[in-house]
Design a protein around this motif. Structure first.
Motif, mmCIF file in Angstrom:
data_model
loop_
_atom_site.group_PDB
_atom_site.id
_atom_site.type_symbol
_atom_site.label_atom_id
_atom_site.label_comp_id
_atom_site.label_asym_id
_atom_site.label_seq_id
_atom_site.Cartn_x
_atom_site.Cartn_y
_atom_site.Cartn_z
ATOM 1 N N PRO A 72 0.852 -1.134 0.007
ATOM 2 C CA PRO A 72 0.028 0.185 0.087
ATOM 3 C C PRO A 72 0.818 1.307 0.024
ATOM 4 C CG PRO A 72 -0.519 -1.760 1.857
ATOM 5 C CD PRO A 72 0.680 -1.993 1.299
ATOM 6 N N ARG A 73 2.196 1.169 0.396
ATOM 7 C CA ARG A 73 3.073 2.318 0.268
ATOM 8 C C ARG A 73 4.253 1.874 0.073
ATOM 9 N NH1 ARG A 73 5.737 2.346 4.981
ATOM 10 N NH2 ARG A 73 4.806 2.211 7.085
ATOM 11 N N GLU A 107 12.439 -0.863 8.117
ATOM 12 C CA GLU A 107 11.047 -1.437 8.253
ATOM 13 C C GLU A 107 11.350 -3.192 8.211
ATOM 14 O OE1 GLU A 107 7.313 1.480 7.640
ATOM 15 O OE2 GLU A 107 8.283 0.776 6.099
ATOM 16 N N LYS A 109 9.453 -6.220 10.044
ATOM 17 C CA LYS A 109 8.185 -5.978 10.276
ATOM 18 C C LYS A 109 7.167 -6.487 9.450
ATOM 19 C CE LYS A 109 9.431 -1.747 12.669
ATOM 20 N NZ LYS A 109 9.277 -0.187 12.947
ATOM 21 N N LYS A 110 5.863 -6.493 9.950
ATOM 22 C CA LYS A 110 4.892 -6.947 9.068
ATOM 23 C C LYS A 110 4.064 -5.971 8.457
ATOM 24 C CE LYS A 110 3.823 -11.572 10.765
ATOM 25 N NZ LYS A 110 3.083 -12.479 11.158
ATOM 26 N N MET A 111 3.859 -6.142 7.215
ATOM 27 C CA MET A 111 3.213 -5.203 6.237
ATOM 28 C C MET A 111 2.096 -5.771 5.175
ATOM 29 S SD MET A 111 4.959 -2.053 4.229
ATOM 30 C CE MET A 111 3.941 -0.678 3.442
ATOM 31 N N LEU A 112 1.197 -4.871 4.833
ATOM 32 C CA LEU A 112 0.137 -5.587 3.981
ATOM 33 C C LEU A 112 0.683 -5.463 2.635
ATOM 34 C CD1 LEU A 112 -2.967 -3.361 4.956
ATOM 35 C CD2 LEU A 112 -2.690 -5.888 5.404
ATOM 36 N N TRP A 124 -6.186 -8.399 1.092
ATOM 37 C CA TRP A 124 -4.787 -8.015 1.507
ATOM 38 C C TRP A 124 -4.493 -8.813 2.684
ATOM 39 C CZ3 TRP A 124 -1.824 -3.972 -0.608
ATOM 40 C CH2 TRP A 124 -2.377 -3.353 -1.678
ATOM 41 N N TYR A 147 -0.930 -9.682 5.909
ATOM 42 C CA TYR A 147 0.334 -9.080 6.421
ATOM 43 C C TYR A 147 1.387 -10.015 6.110
ATOM 44 C CZ TYR A 147 -2.391 -5.493 8.866
ATOM 45 O OH TYR A 147 -3.036 -4.652 9.447
ATOM 46 N N GLU A 176 -2.404 4.946 -7.043
ATOM 47 C CA GLU A 176 -3.934 4.705 -6.961
ATOM 48 C C GLU A 176 -4.607 5.419 -8.151
ATOM 49 O OE1 GLU A 176 -6.569 3.802 -3.286
ATOM 50 O OE2 GLU A 176 -5.041 5.165 -2.718
ATOM 51 N N PRO A 212 -7.338 -0.389 8.954
ATOM 52 C CA PRO A 212 -6.191 -1.125 9.489
ATOM 53 C C PRO A 212 -4.740 -0.563 9.356
ATOM 54 C CG PRO A 212 -7.681 -2.539 7.984
ATOM 55 C CD PRO A 212 -8.085 -0.884 7.867
ATOM 56 N N PRO A 213 -3.959 -0.705 10.084
ATOM 57 C CA PRO A 213 -2.601 -0.316 10.124
ATOM 58 C C PRO A 213 -1.639 -1.026 8.784
ATOM 59 C CG PRO A 213 -2.784 -1.901 11.955
ATOM 60 C CD PRO A 213 -4.179 -1.727 11.282
ATOM 61 N N ILE A 214 -1.184 -0.139 8.167
ATOM 62 C CA ILE A 214 -0.605 -0.582 7.112
ATOM 63 C C ILE A 214 0.722 -1.602 7.103
ATOM 64 C CG2 ILE A 214 0.980 0.121 4.774
ATOM 65 C CD1 ILE A 214 -1.847 0.784 4.584
ATOM 66 N N CYS A 215 1.441 -1.181 8.294
ATOM 67 C CA CYS A 215 2.648 -1.910 8.833
ATOM 68 C C CYS A 215 2.426 -1.934 10.357
ATOM 69 C CB CYS A 215 4.030 -1.064 8.391
ATOM 70 S SG CYS A 215 5.552 -1.757 8.919
ATOM 71 N N LEU A 216 2.704 -3.148 10.962
ATOM 72 C CA LEU A 216 2.445 -3.416 12.020
ATOM 73 C C LEU A 216 3.939 -2.858 12.759
ATOM 74 C CD1 LEU A 216 0.774 -6.982 12.191
ATOM 75 C CD2 LEU A 216 -0.344 -4.694 12.217
ATOM 76 N N GLN A 217 3.764 -2.157 13.734
ATOM 77 C CA GLN A 217 4.944 -1.473 14.421
ATOM 78 C C GLN A 217 5.763 -2.636 14.857
ATOM 79 O OE1 GLN A 217 5.953 1.660 13.857
ATOM 80 N NE2 GLN A 217 4.486 1.604 12.166
ATOM 81 N N ALA A 222 3.412 -8.988 14.864
ATOM 82 C CA ALA A 222 2.201 -9.187 14.649
ATOM 83 C C ALA A 222 1.636 -10.047 16.208
ATOM 84 C CB ALA A 222 1.393 -9.912 13.608
ATOM 85 N N GLU A 226 9.051 5.786 16.619
ATOM 86 C CA GLU A 226 8.932 4.608 15.509
ATOM 87 C C GLU A 226 8.949 5.399 14.028
ATOM 88 O OE1 GLU A 226 9.130 1.416 15.047
ATOM 89 O OE2 GLU A 226 9.434 0.650 16.950
ATOM 90 N N PHE A 260 3.215 8.965 3.600
ATOM 91 C CA PHE A 260 2.075 8.721 4.168
ATOM 92 C C PHE A 260 0.773 9.197 3.397
ATOM 93 C CE2 PHE A 260 2.013 6.294 8.068
ATOM 94 C CZ PHE A 260 3.393 5.969 8.299
ATOM 95 N N GLU A 285 -0.169 6.593 0.661
ATOM 96 C CA GLU A 285 -0.814 5.218 1.251
ATOM 97 C C GLU A 285 -2.221 5.054 0.516
ATOM 98 O OE1 GLU A 285 0.421 4.948 5.885
ATOM 99 O OE2 GLU A 285 -1.520 4.958 5.434
ATOM 100 N N VAL A 303 -6.900 0.523 2.627
ATOM 101 C CA VAL A 303 -7.112 -0.907 2.531
ATOM 102 C C VAL A 303 -8.041 -1.177 3.789
ATOM 103 C CG1 VAL A 303 -6.444 -3.189 3.113
ATOM 104 C CG2 VAL A 303 -4.925 -1.526 1.975
#
Lengths: 412, 412
Positions: free
Chosen positions: A234-235, A241, A244-247, A256, A258, A274, B92-97, B100, B118, B127, B130, B133
């Motif tokens: 999505p970006r 990063e 980390k977990k991302m969509l 979508w 993670y 987009e 929903p967050p795009i990236c989990l900080q 998960a 962060e 952003f 972005e 989603v």
């Protein structure tokens, strides 16, 4: 058509023609035994088609100019072998018994008997499994292949003719009672019939063709030149990063999920952005069209053409299935129109303008097209071209055809 | 469900469950700061989904049996990481900080400020680009990946568990006011609402997926094992027809055109046959589903699995957008139903049976399903099972779910 002023030459090009498709002469000089219905134009056997097309160029007007001068000739060429077949009400022959140039369709009408000397004695069970192919699907195939030949011609002549860039192509072919609307790119065609909107095309963009492009990149990763990833995010991902977990989504997904970010995910996504800003490899915002053979990712040696398709989607509208009134029209427009004026607004302008002219006044359709272009351009104010609602007008070249379906000049 | 008698074990399998999705425990023992709406089941945080699924096996019941016992658990597993995210109304967050498993959604709700430590100082422009989603698309992604994991599990355990064959899978998940209908194969789901038919799936067969399969074969010709051609022809070509012109179409075409027959065209077409008889490499009549990891072309070493997809198409129906009455239902059926009973006939049986019971009688839906199965099976006459109109009844296993959308037992 109106030039946006962003280029000296209009990158939108158009063509409107009546084309005679002459039956290819038999090399052996044999005359067909047809019923004469196709005998036109002083004994030459064939039929006419009506043709309207819009070409929205990018990175130069070369491809659009060439396509506007040639695409209908390629369609004509593809149809020449089908003159007899399309005029014969029986199903098209699956296999031409002789070389097509020798008047195959005529010969294929000969009864398939043992005496024919061509049909094996085991023919019957085999023919049980034959798939029926309609006349309509032959015309669709002819138009599809005409687009391919047009694209090949641009490729071959681009050096000698200095043809730059590429173009979207939207063509309407009226043939034997049916409209065939072929679209490769982000132009659009709609029919407005009795106030109802009937979509006659869909747009081919990085977003609508995401899965086709991702699938190709997944199977042929070398096309990405180590700079891009076939996954969509999505970006952009920042190097920090990692882990980390991302969509993301891949060629198989519509939803979508993670995933843990790996090194490879830091590459630029094949599809990014987009709406009107979506791009293939950060470069092009349409995924079908003609030309672009030399298009590369900026400052790299990565070719984009493998991801582009020159094949149109062809939709068919049978004009004989409905009694059309003079206010029923087919509207073709480049994205300069549709970006600022949606289907409903176009339909309402069509109604509004048509009702202000006599139903038999042939210039009323031209006035609709002119009004659609002018309204989409807007009015020059201090802060640029503005629409009546103060939204930004189109900054793009705008082209519109308004084609009457039941007006005074019909196509019989 | 009814067994056609063609196999000892029923190749159709079904599952209906209410599944609790429990939030994955935080490894650091931190408790979420949520509003408690998800606190269910004696303090365990999570939510329920309702689940119905049909599995139509082929070449054995093994894959269908296993999928019927496990697919909902894979869906549950995929949803576990989303418990907090789906219950949070913000996007929903795009990236989990954080990882998960550490309760990422909760943490991502912390304001994104410099103090957070962060977020980089260049975050704002980034952003802007972005992509939004939706929660819905996360559920779709979870179901898609659950099908993939199910297929992987069948692959891994097929030897030790002696799992044979493959199966089509059609699953309906009711979650937070929406039905997610996921289909991989040739089963079908429709909603009947106020007498209107709303398709909730489409079938994946050699005909509907022709271009995807031809495209793959074109890019990976080695998958065809020198026995098949990626081109489609309306019938088999005889060697003596070499050099003649025959109708064909490739991965780019929807229409048909003539081509001169070459040596390579004499190979068997990748896609061949029409309707229920269409096959991939003369072997299988469905192109999506689970299992089939060992499926090969008869008497050859050519694998078919690369052409099959385990990914479903997921369609969403928002139950809250419409007030449903007790006669509104979602019908799931395997092809044994749909081959002999079309959408309109199913809708009319639904009406007919439902009106013969009290609206609050819960067994009325079961009676509809039973009637649909029995009518599609037909009656045993001298010449086999026959429908009332004397057409042939279904010779296949038949399974049907009739799920009330507004009946006495709703899903709140």
């Amino acid at each position: 058509v109106i030039n946006a002023g962003k280029s000296q030459h209009n990158e939108d090009q158009a063509c409107c023609e009546v084309v005679f498709v002459e039956r290819r002469p038999s090399p052996r000089g044999r005359q067909p035994s047809g019923d004469g219905s196709g005998e036109l134009d002083g004994g030459r056997k064939g039929f006419y088609f009506h043709y309207w097309a819009l070409f929205d160029g990018h990175a130069g007007s070369g491809a659009a100019v060439m396509a506007s001068k040639r695409l209908h000739l390629h369609i004509c060429e593809q149809l020449r072998d089908l003159v007899d077949i399309l005029q014969d009400p029986s199903p098209p022959p699956i296999c031409l018994q002789h070389d097509a140039r020798a008047g195959a369709a005529e010969l294929s009408r000969a009864p398939l008997t043992e005496d024919n000397g061509e049909v094996p004695s085991d023919a019957l069970p085999r023919f049980h499994l034959e798939k029926a192919v309609s006349h309509e699907s032959l015309v669709i195939g002819a138009i599809e292949n005409a687009f391919k030949h047009m694209d090949d011609q641009i490729e071959q002549e681009r050096a000698s003719q200095s043809i730059s860039g590429g173009c979207c192509a939207l063509a309407a072919v009226y043939l034997m009672g049916k409209f065939y609307v072929a679209n490769a790119g982000d132009s659009r065609a709609i029919i407005i019939r009795n106030g109802e909107i009937i979509p006659m095309s869909r747009e081919f963009t990085p977003e609508t063709e995401r899965q086709r492009l991702q699938f190709l990149a997944f199977l042929r990763p070398e096309l990405l030149g180590k700079e891009f990833t076939h996954l969509e995010f999505p970006r952009r991902i920042q190097p920090k990063e990692l882990g980390k977990k991302m969509l993301y989504r891949d060629q198989n997904m519509n939803g979508w999920a993670y995933k843990k970010i790996e090194e490879d995910d830091l590459k630029f996504p094949l599809i990014y952005g987009e709406g009107k800003k979506a791009r293939v490899m950060a470069t092009i915002g349409v995924t079908r069209g003609l030309g672009d053979h030399d298009l590369k990712v900026f400052s790299s040696n990565i070719h984009i053409k493998p991801f582009l398709s020159c094949f149109p989607e062809v939709r068919v509208y049978d004009l004989t299935q409905y009694e059309h009134c003079p206010d029923d029209v087919l509207v073709l427009g480049t994205d300069g129109l549709w970006d600022v004026t949606n289907d409903e607004e176009v339909a309402s302008v069509v109604m509004e303008v048509l009702t202000s002219y006599e139903p038999n006044d042939p210039c009323r359709y031209t006035m609709v097209a002119q009004e659609l272009v002018v309204r989409s351009r807007g009015v020059l104010k201090e802060r640029g071209w503005r629409l009546p609602n103060d939204r930004l007008g189109s900054g793009d070249d705008i082209s519109v055809f308004v084609i009457p379906l039941g007006g005074p000049g019909n196509y019989t």
